[in-house]
Design a protein around this motif. Structure first.
Motif, PDB file in Angstrom:
ATOM      1  N   PHE A  25       0.849  -1.188   0.000  1.00  0.00           N
ATOM      2  CA  PHE A  25       0.000   0.000   0.000  1.00  0.00           C
ATOM      3  C   PHE A  25       0.886   1.239   0.000  1.00  0.00           C
ATOM      4  O   PHE A  25       2.093   1.169   0.275  1.00  0.00           O
ATOM      5  CB  PHE A  25      -0.953   0.014   1.194  1.00  0.00           C
ATOM      6  N   VAL A  26       0.280   2.366  -0.314  1.00  0.00           N
ATOM      7  CA  VAL A  26       0.963   3.661  -0.280  1.00  0.00           C
ATOM      8  C   VAL A  26       0.348   4.487   0.845  1.00  0.00           C
ATOM      9  O   VAL A  26      -0.879   4.603   0.951  1.00  0.00           O
ATOM     10  CB  VAL A  26       0.844   4.391  -1.625  1.00  0.00           C
ATOM     11  N   VAL A  27       1.184   5.052   1.690  1.00  0.00           N
ATOM     12  CA  VAL A  27       0.706   5.793   2.859  1.00  0.00           C
ATOM     13  C   VAL A  27       0.006   7.071   2.428  1.00  0.00           C
ATOM     14  O   VAL A  27       0.551   7.879   1.666  1.00  0.00           O
ATOM     15  CB  VAL A  27       1.872   6.139   3.800  1.00  0.00           C
ATOM     16  N   ASP A  28      -1.215   7.255   2.926  1.00  0.00           N
ATOM     17  CA  ASP A  28      -1.969   8.491   2.765  1.00  0.00           C
ATOM     18  C   ASP A  28      -2.142   9.087   4.161  1.00  0.00           C
ATOM     19  O   ASP A  28      -2.890   8.554   4.984  1.00  0.00           O
ATOM     20  CB  ASP A  28      -3.318   8.199   2.125  1.00  0.00           C
ATOM     21  N   ALA A  29      -1.421  10.169   4.444  1.00  0.00           N
ATOM     22  CA  ALA A  29      -1.450  10.750   5.784  1.00  0.00           C
ATOM     23  C   ALA A  29      -2.866  11.089   6.223  1.00  0.00           C
ATOM     24  O   ALA A  29      -3.203  11.001   7.412  1.00  0.00           O
ATOM     25  CB  ALA A  29      -0.571  11.993   5.837  1.00  0.00           C
ATOM     26  N   GLY A  30      -3.725  11.458   5.277  1.00  0.00           N
ATOM     27  CA  GLY A  30      -5.085  11.833   5.620  1.00  0.00           C
ATOM     28  C   GLY A  30      -5.937  10.683   6.112  1.00  0.00           C
ATOM     29  O   GLY A  30      -7.006  10.913   6.698  1.00  0.00           O
ATOM     30  N   ARG A  31      -5.489   9.460   5.910  1.00  0.00           N
ATOM     31  CA  ARG A  31      -6.254   8.294   6.344  1.00  0.00           C
ATOM     32  C   ARG A  31      -5.728   7.701   7.651  1.00  0.00           C
ATOM     33  O   ARG A  31      -6.276   6.712   8.152  1.00  0.00           O
ATOM     34  CB  ARG A  31      -6.235   7.228   5.251  1.00  0.00           C
ATOM     35  N   LEU A  32      -4.677   8.284   8.193  1.00  0.00           N
ATOM     36  CA  LEU A  32      -4.136   7.789   9.454  1.00  0.00           C
ATOM     37  C   LEU A  32      -5.000   8.253  10.625  1.00  0.00           C
ATOM     38  O   LEU A  32      -5.695   9.266  10.544  1.00  0.00           O
ATOM     39  CB  LEU A  32      -2.693   8.255   9.621  1.00  0.00           C
ATOM     40  N   ARG A  33      -4.922   7.518  11.743  1.00  0.00           N
ATOM     41  CA  ARG A  33      -5.827   7.760  12.860  1.00  0.00           C
ATOM     42  C   ARG A  33      -5.283   8.758  13.885  1.00  0.00           C
ATOM     43  O   ARG A  33      -6.039   9.172  14.768  1.00  0.00           O
ATOM     44  CB  ARG A  33      -6.140   6.441  13.564  1.00  0.00           C
ATOM     45  N   HIS A  34      -3.983   9.084  13.832  1.00  0.00           N
ATOM     46  CA  HIS A  34      -3.519  10.067  14.803  1.00  0.00           C
ATOM     47  C   HIS A  34      -4.073  11.446  14.435  1.00  0.00           C
ATOM     48  O   HIS A  34      -4.614  11.635  13.358  1.00  0.00           O
ATOM     49  CB  HIS A  34      -1.997  10.055  14.946  1.00  0.00           C
ATOM     50  N   ARG A  35      -3.948  12.407  15.341  1.00  0.00           N
ATOM     51  CA  ARG A  35      -4.770  13.616  15.256  1.00  0.00           C
ATOM     52  C   ARG A  35      -4.520  14.456  14.008  1.00  0.00           C
ATOM     53  O   ARG A  35      -5.465  14.968  13.400  1.00  0.00           O
ATOM     54  CB  ARG A  35      -4.559  14.477  16.510  1.00  0.00           C
ATOM     55  N   HIS A  36      -3.273  14.622  13.610  1.00  0.00           N
ATOM     56  CA  HIS A  36      -2.964  15.529  12.503  1.00  0.00           C
ATOM     57  C   HIS A  36      -2.325  14.764  11.339  1.00  0.00           C
ATOM     58  O   HIS A  36      -1.468  13.911  11.553  1.00  0.00           O
ATOM     59  CB  HIS A  36      -2.022  16.636  12.974  1.00  0.00           C
ATOM     60  N   PRO A  37      -2.689  15.088  10.107  1.00  0.00           N
ATOM     61  CA  PRO A  37      -2.188  14.348   8.939  1.00  0.00           C
ATOM     62  C   PRO A  37      -0.800  14.818   8.510  1.00  0.00           C
ATOM     63  O   PRO A  37      -0.599  15.295   7.382  1.00  0.00           O
ATOM     64  CB  PRO A  37      -3.245  14.644   7.868  1.00  0.00           C
ATOM     65  N   VAL A  38       0.151  14.696   9.430  1.00  0.00           N
ATOM     66  CA  VAL A  38       1.539  15.086   9.147  1.00  0.00           C
ATOM     67  C   VAL A  38       2.436  13.906   9.471  1.00  0.00           C
ATOM     68  O   VAL A  38       2.456  13.428  10.615  1.00  0.00           O
ATOM     69  CB  VAL A  38       1.960  16.311   9.988  1.00  0.00           C
ATOM     70  N   PRO A  57       6.347  11.956   7.753  1.00  0.00           N
ATOM     71  CA  PRO A  57       7.277  11.835   6.629  1.00  0.00           C
ATOM     72  C   PRO A  57       7.014  10.611   5.761  1.00  0.00           C
ATOM     73  O   PRO A  57       7.607  10.492   4.682  1.00  0.00           O
ATOM     74  CB  PRO A  57       8.646  11.748   7.306  1.00  0.00           C
ATOM     75  N   TYR A  58       6.134   9.723   6.206  1.00  0.00           N
ATOM     76  CA  TYR A  58       5.830   8.520   5.423  1.00  0.00           C
ATOM     77  C   TYR A  58       4.769   8.752   4.349  1.00  0.00           C
ATOM     78  O   TYR A  58       4.490   7.837   3.559  1.00  0.00           O
ATOM     79  CB  TYR A  58       5.376   7.388   6.357  1.00  0.00           C
ATOM     80  N   HIS A  59       4.183   9.943   4.319  1.00  0.00           N
ATOM     81  CA  HIS A  59       3.142  10.216   3.320  1.00  0.00           C
ATOM     82  C   HIS A  59       3.680   9.955   1.909  1.00  0.00           C
ATOM     83  O   HIS A  59       4.747  10.442   1.531  1.00  0.00           O
ATOM     84  CB  HIS A  59       2.657  11.654   3.426  1.00  0.00           C
ATOM     85  N   GLY A  60       2.935   9.152   1.139  1.00  0.00           N
ATOM     86  CA  GLY A  60       3.324   8.831  -0.228  1.00  0.00           C
ATOM     87  C   GLY A  60       4.319   7.694  -0.361  1.00  0.00           C
ATOM     88  O   GLY A  60       4.680   7.319  -1.488  1.00  0.00           O
ATOM     89  N   ARG A  61       4.749   7.120   0.761  1.00  0.00           N
ATOM     90  CA  ARG A  61       5.746   6.052   0.703  1.00  0.00           C
ATOM     91  C   ARG A  61       5.068   4.699   0.511  1.00  0.00           C
ATOM     92  O   ARG A  61       4.059   4.401   1.152  1.00  0.00           O
ATOM     93  CB  ARG A  61       6.585   6.038   1.979  1.00  0.00           C
ATOM     94  N   ALA A  62       5.618   3.874  -0.364  1.00  0.00           N
ATOM     95  CA  ALA A  62       5.104   2.522  -0.590  1.00  0.00           C
ATOM     96  C   ALA A  62       5.637   1.595   0.495  1.00  0.00           C
ATOM     97  O   ALA A  62       6.844   1.546   0.756  1.00  0.00           O
ATOM     98  CB  ALA A  62       5.535   2.028  -1.964  1.00  0.00           C
ATOM     99  N   LEU A  63       4.727   0.859   1.134  1.00  0.00           N
ATOM    100  CA  LEU A  63       5.092  -0.059   2.213  1.00  0.00           C
ATOM    101  C   LEU A  63       4.512  -1.432   1.937  1.00  0.00           C
ATOM    102  O   LEU A  63       3.570  -1.593   1.152  1.00  0.00           O
ATOM    103  CB  LEU A  63       4.575   0.461   3.556  1.00  0.00           C
ATOM    104  N   LEU A  64       5.061  -2.405   2.643  1.00  0.00           N
ATOM    105  CA  LEU A  64       4.633  -3.788   2.515  1.00  0.00           C
ATOM    106  C   LEU A  64       4.091  -4.267   3.853  1.00  0.00           C
ATOM    107  O   LEU A  64       4.743  -4.107   4.888  1.00  0.00           O
ATOM    108  CB  LEU A  64       5.818  -4.658   2.085  1.00  0.00           C
TER     109      LEU A  64
END
Length: 430
Positions: free
Chosen positions: A380-393, A395-402
């Motif tokens: 998957f590719v990290v979308d900061a806006g879909r993470l559960r912590h309070r603010h969508p900030v 450095p992993y935003h847009g990074r491909a992970l396994l």
């Protein structure tokens, strides 16, 4: 024999390694490890079944700076990332957790909000040595201290003499932010990451780690080096009695060479260093010199990251990653020849052992049924806006992970992010 829940997986990660098995749960605990075949239950097939991760380095910031992060948001993010237990740092909340009264305030703020089990560190600061024994008796898992400016005025650093005073006050685990202020250059305002890294050289860590090792030898106290960035410091730790060390996913993933100018979401202290240093940290994990991997989740409001100016000196130093630690580490680990059992050891078993959580961090009979269904082959590719912590900030935003977390169970119940079922943990009773 009846069970409340049975989970079957061909890739169950047990203390002895990965194999097909059925994990049988009764009354919130693991009651039996049965064969994979011939047992009715939820069949995960080739999705791996892991013990819930234990993250002993999380800054929740509530109360006082809840606009940075709070218990509800932090623990939702933890569960979404397969973390079923966190231990909250004594800063940056207000008041900081430096006496028993402040711990009571912190626990009251957390009550009824936590989606995973939550424990607490106490803090050692100048002038509170007399409070530490009572704070320890109130249930904290140990004490955090800084040897360098913490970034918030209410949590000042200890000198070497003050550190020894704190160590003599209570027989407890001390966890240390080990950077030597004498080796740190004041960072001029600059958008160039290279300037920031140069201001906090490896010698700042190696010198401070030397202070920690000397204090451990002198006092016999257990000491733990937090968020090691400079691999060179491992030489001092390897043969040191009573000293353990952690590192973080960002140090195992990013390199200084790839951080763009102005990208202050990468700022943390100590800093992300070069590729050779990253590889040396992985060698430290392989050899056992590094004991565990934890997040150091340290978010803030977006304005404090100073994305408007890209000024690394002015930006808050902390990386938000609580939800992503498992896939981040797995992505790097699998490419380096490590397996799921290694990741579980670094991120579940050893952190639990560090703080004395006797029923966490393993899939074994008698342990809490804190479990994670994890697909190690899903990308998957990290979308900061879909993470559960309070603010969508992050450095992993847009990074491909396994690797994707499918489901997290806390004591045998699915964590749904709606109904908080986490317990507040105390040392000795957890």
């Amino acid at each position: 024999m009846t069970f409340d829940l049975v989970l079957r997986s061909r890739r169950t990660v047990l203390p002895e390694g990965e194999r097909p098995a059925s994990v049988c749960v009764r009354d919130g605990r693991i009651a039996e490890i049965a064969p994979y075949e011939g047992v009715d239950g939820v069949d995960l097939e080739d999705v791996a079944l892991l013990p819930g991760l234990v993250d002993t380095h999380v800054h929740v910031n509530e109360p006082g700076r809840t606009e940075w992060e709070g218990f509800a948001t932090a623990t939702r993010a933890a569960a979404a990332g397969g973390v079923t237990t966190i231990v909250d740092m004594p800063l940056n909340s207000l008041p900081p957790t430096v006496d028993a009264g402040a711990l009571a305030v912190k626990r009251a703020a957390a009550e009824g909000q936590c989606h995973v089990d939550t424990g607490f560190w106490g803090g050692a600061i100048p002038g509170n040595a007399g409070e530490l024994a009572a704070l320890y008796d109130a249930g904290v898992f140990g004490f955090k201290a800084f040897l360098v400016d913490s970034g918030v005025p209410e949590f000042p650093p200890l000198s070497s003499a003050q550190l020894r005073e704190a160590l003599s006050a209570v027989d407890a685990l001390f966890v240390i932010h080990a950077e030597d202020p004498a080796a740190i250059e004041p960072a001029a305002g600059s958008p160039h990451y290279a300037d920031f890294v140069a201001s906090r050289p490896p010698s700042a860590e190696t010198g401070a780690v030397g202070t920690v090792v000397a204090a451990a030898r002198e006092t016999g106290r257990r000491m733990h080096v937090l968020h090691l960035s400079a691999a060179a410091a491992l030489r001092s730790i390897v043969d040191a009695p009573n000293v353990t060390v952690e590192t973080c996913p960002h140090y195992l993933t990013f390199t200084a060479e790839e951080v763009p100018d102005g990208a202050t979401e990468y700022k943390c202290c100590p800093p992300i260093r070069d590729a050779a240093n990253r590889d040396a940290l992985w060698q430290g994990l392989a050899s056992g010199a590094i004991d565990c991997v934890v997040s150091d989740h340290s978010p803030c409001t977006p304005d404090l990251k100073r994305a408007d100016t890209g000024d690394f000196a002015a930006a808050w130093g902390g990386i938000a990653s609580l939800q992503l630690g498992l896939p981040v580490v797995w992505t790097q680990a699998t490419g380096r020849g490590f397996g799921l059992a290694d990741v579980v050891r670094w991120m579940a078993t050893r952190p639990a052992e560090l703080v004395g959580l006797r029923r966490k961090g393993r899939i074994a009979v008698g342990y809490d049924a804190d479990l994670v269904a994890f697909d190690p082959d899903a990308a998957f590719v990290v979308d900061a806006g879909r993470l559960r912590h309070r603010h969508p900030v992050t450095p992993y935003h847009g990074r491909a992970l396994l690797g994707k977390v499918h489901t997290t169970w806390l004591r045998g119940s699915i964590v749904d992010g709606v109904t908080p079922r986490g317990r507040l943990l105390s040392r000795g009773a957890a």
